[in-house]
Design an enzyme around this catalytic site. Structure first.
Site, PDB file in Angstrom:
ATOM      1  CD  GLU A   2      -3.875  -5.631   3.271  1.00 54.43           C
ATOM      2  OE1 GLU A   2      -3.123  -4.642   3.358  1.00 54.43           O
ATOM      3  OE2 GLU A   2      -4.089  -6.217   2.182  1.00 54.43           O
ATOM      4  CD  GLU A  44      -3.181  -0.899   1.912  1.00 56.12           C
ATOM      5  OE1 GLU A  44      -4.055  -0.171   1.415  1.00 56.12           O
ATOM      6  OE2 GLU A  44      -3.229  -1.404   3.039  1.00 56.12           O
TER       7      GLU A  44
END
Length: 261
Positions: free
Chosen positions: A133, A113
């Site tokens: 995730e 990210e």
């Protein structure tokens, strides 16, 4: 506590920030997120032209430290942890200088990210990237808050839902990575980019960054992070993190390569 995140001037070209916790594949805990935000602010306030964000030879970052997230028990603790991640997003998006990222090895979860918040990303051709995730019952805040516009809603949704592992070349096609080179050429390629940026006027670079960041939705990132702070306390998330800790779950490779029929 050892300093796993440190900054220093780099060849009069940039302020270099290194994430170095190789025994944990540069997994980032709350103290490290806090240190990263502070180093970004420090780098943005120096006279150096750019910021260089990098990991170690074997990994950029495996993302949020799962041990640290597993030990979050109250809403206050969870909000405090993820607030530090939001502070990193704020520091990167508000910095007027180009942020160049050098990726070797893996960039997963929060590590992947960070690439979305950088301005230029150079990756080794043998590196790989994933947003796994969901396998832990969690969600990727930068991907859902920024990636939906940077990559497109369908691509961001696919990456978040599938947790698929991307090669550096695949990530480049999607727009997560800008240049892919052999690992032995990463440092020289980054130096060439930084040297080029030094030769350009500050005001032009600042204007380019300003006008290309107008569509970044800080409110959306805020909302995703708040939801993430709730999800990390759920039974599903705790059970899945426990499985990861006992090596019964490997979310960094949710989707492997297809075998030939």
């Amino acid at each position: 506590m050892p300093s796993y995140v440190y900054g220093e001037p780099y060849k009069d070209l940039a302020y270099k920030i290194t994430i170095s916790r190789p025994e944990k594949l540069n997994a980032i805990n709350d103290e490290m997120w806090d240190a990263l935000a502070k180093e970004l602010d420090r780098g943005c306030s120096t006279e150096l032209k750019s910021i260089l964000l990098t990991g170690t030879e074997s990994a950029f970052s495996s993302g949020d430290d799962i041990d640290a997230m597993y030990r979050l028990y109250t809403p206050e603790e969870a909000k405090g942890f993820f607030e530090k991640i939001y502070n990193v997003f704020t520091a990167m998006s508000s910095c007027h200088k180009p942020i160049v990222c050098a990726v070797k090895g893996l960039a997963a979860g929060g590590g992947a990210e960070l690439l979305l918040a950088c301005d230029i990303v150079v990756a080794a051709e043998n590196s790989w990237i994933s947003f796994p995730e969901v396998a832990l019952g969690l969600i990727p805040p930068f991907l859902l808050g920024v990636g939906t516009r940077a990559l497109g809603y369908r691509r961001a949704r696919y990456l978040a839902m599938s947790g698929r592992r991307l090669s550096a070349s695949e990530a480049a096609v999607l727009g997560i990575v800008d240049e892919v080179v052999p690992q032995s050429d990463v440092d020289q390629t980054v130096d060439d980019i930084l040297s080029t940026l030094v030769s350009f006027p500050d005001e032009a670079l600042e204007s380019i960054k300003k006008f290309t960041q107008r569509d970044i939705d800080a409110k959306a990132v805020r909302e995703v992070i708040d939801r993430l702070a709730e999800l990390v306390l759920t039974r599903d998330a705790k059970e899945r993190m426990e499985l990861f800790k006992s090596r019964k779950l490997k979310p960094a490779a949710v989707r492997g390569e297809r075998k030939a029929q």
